[in-house]
Design a protein around this motif. Structure first.
Motif, PDB file in Angstrom:
ATOM      1  N   GLU A 170       0.431   0.130  -3.767  1.00 13.52           N
ATOM      2  CA  GLU A 170       0.187  -1.264  -4.137  1.00 13.52           C
ATOM      3  C   GLU A 170       0.486  -2.261  -3.018  1.00 13.52           C
ATOM      4  OE1 GLU A 170      -1.243  -2.088  -6.885  1.00 13.52           O
ATOM      5  OE2 GLU A 170      -1.230  -0.076  -7.758  1.00 13.52           O
ATOM      6  N   PHE A 171       1.391  -1.923  -2.120  1.00 17.13           N
ATOM      7  CA  PHE A 171       1.784  -2.871  -1.076  1.00 17.13           C
ATOM      8  C   PHE A 171       2.250  -2.111   0.166  1.00 17.13           C
ATOM      9  CE2 PHE A 171       5.353  -2.058  -3.939  1.00 17.13           C
ATOM     10  CZ  PHE A 171       6.349  -1.661  -3.061  1.00 17.13           C
ATOM     11  N   ILE A 196      -4.297   0.409   2.144  1.00 13.47           N
ATOM     12  CA  ILE A 196      -2.835   0.385   2.053  1.00 13.47           C
ATOM     13  C   ILE A 196      -2.264   1.794   2.052  1.00 13.47           C
ATOM     14  CG2 ILE A 196      -0.911  -0.113   0.464  1.00 13.47           C
ATOM     15  CD1 ILE A 196      -2.244  -2.754  -0.187  1.00 13.47           C
TER      16      ILE A 196
END
Length: 254
Positions: free
Chosen positions: A7-8, A155
């Protein structure tokens, strides 16, 4: 395999120490590496930084294949008719021995531009990601094409690549003569030695950094009795963490 955040941007501790310990800002390193990705280097190799960067993310994709649930539903199947001829031209260009690596990259850029115009319909990610709330990292067309072909979100590729850069792993392998091919680490070492001009010259002239380097140079002798690679890496990792904290403490005191 170590869990990879999807996600990040999740910077591993080893990667942060390798970068910031040598005065390299992590987002600047990631941006440089992404900009050096050249799609044609999936089909040809040379000694360039572009080859190392591209191969580093290709290796990251191979690591991610151990977890099929991380695969995304990107596909060029619906655009096969216009995209396959372009891919064939790229592969033909890659195998042309008459062209230098630089010339191949220049000519490939035009083909990737056309391929991206077709492929972008299959992408559901933006041409940038955020390192933090204020720092944006731009994704190049070559990098996004690499992500699309491998069917992983950018990512994931970035996070997986960062796990391949570790000073503990590097020095333990060198000292025990157990070196493995590692393009991500190869690209990092070129940056550490000046490529891209990312190293903060003020940082490497501090007392903290000089102490850090002096201690690092003693690792081989200090830990010589430990011949197991995994144990040696863990001992190096603990010592590097202590030294990194000392650098930060000295910097805060200045």
């Amino acid at each position: 395999m170590t869990k990879i955040e999807r996600e990040f941007i999740d910077v591993p501790r080893d990667f942060r120490i390798a970068c910031e310990g040598f005065g390299i800002m992590v987002p600047s390193f990631l941006q440089l590496m992404i900009r050096r990705v050249s799609f044609i280097h999936l089909f040809t190799e040379d000694d360039s930084e572009q080859n190392l960067a591209t191969r580093a993310f290709a290796v990251a994709a191979d690591v991610l294949k151990e977890h099929p649930e991380l695969h995304m539903n990107y596909s060029l199947a619906n655009q096969a008719t216009p995209s396959i001829p372009l891919l064939q031209k790229l592969m033909k260009l890659a195998t042309n021995r008459s062209y230098s690596g630089r010339l191949k990259r220049e000519r490939a850029a035009k083909l990737v531009e056309k391929l991206f115009a077709i492929a972008r319909q299959a992408m559901d990610f933006k041409p940038y990601i955020f390192y933090d709330e204020e720092t944006k990292i731009t994704l190049t067309k070559d990098f996004m094409m690499l992500a699309l072909i491998n069917q992983y979100h950018p990512i994931l590729l970035i996070n997986a690549m960062m796990h391949a850069v570790s000073l503990a792993d590097l020095h333990a392998r060198v000292h025990l003569e157990a070196i493995e091919h590692n393009p991500a680490l190869g690209f990092y070492l070129r940056v550490q030695h000046g490529y891209g001009e990312l190293v903060d010259r003020k940082h490497i002239n501090t007392i903290g950094f000089k102490n850090f380097m002096a201690d690092l140079q003693e690792f081989k002798v200090r830990f010589f009795p430990v011949r197991d690679l995994t144990q040696r890496m863990e001992l190096y990792r603990e010592r590097l963490e202590d030294n990194f904290q000392q650098i930060n403490n000295l910097f805060d005191d200045e």
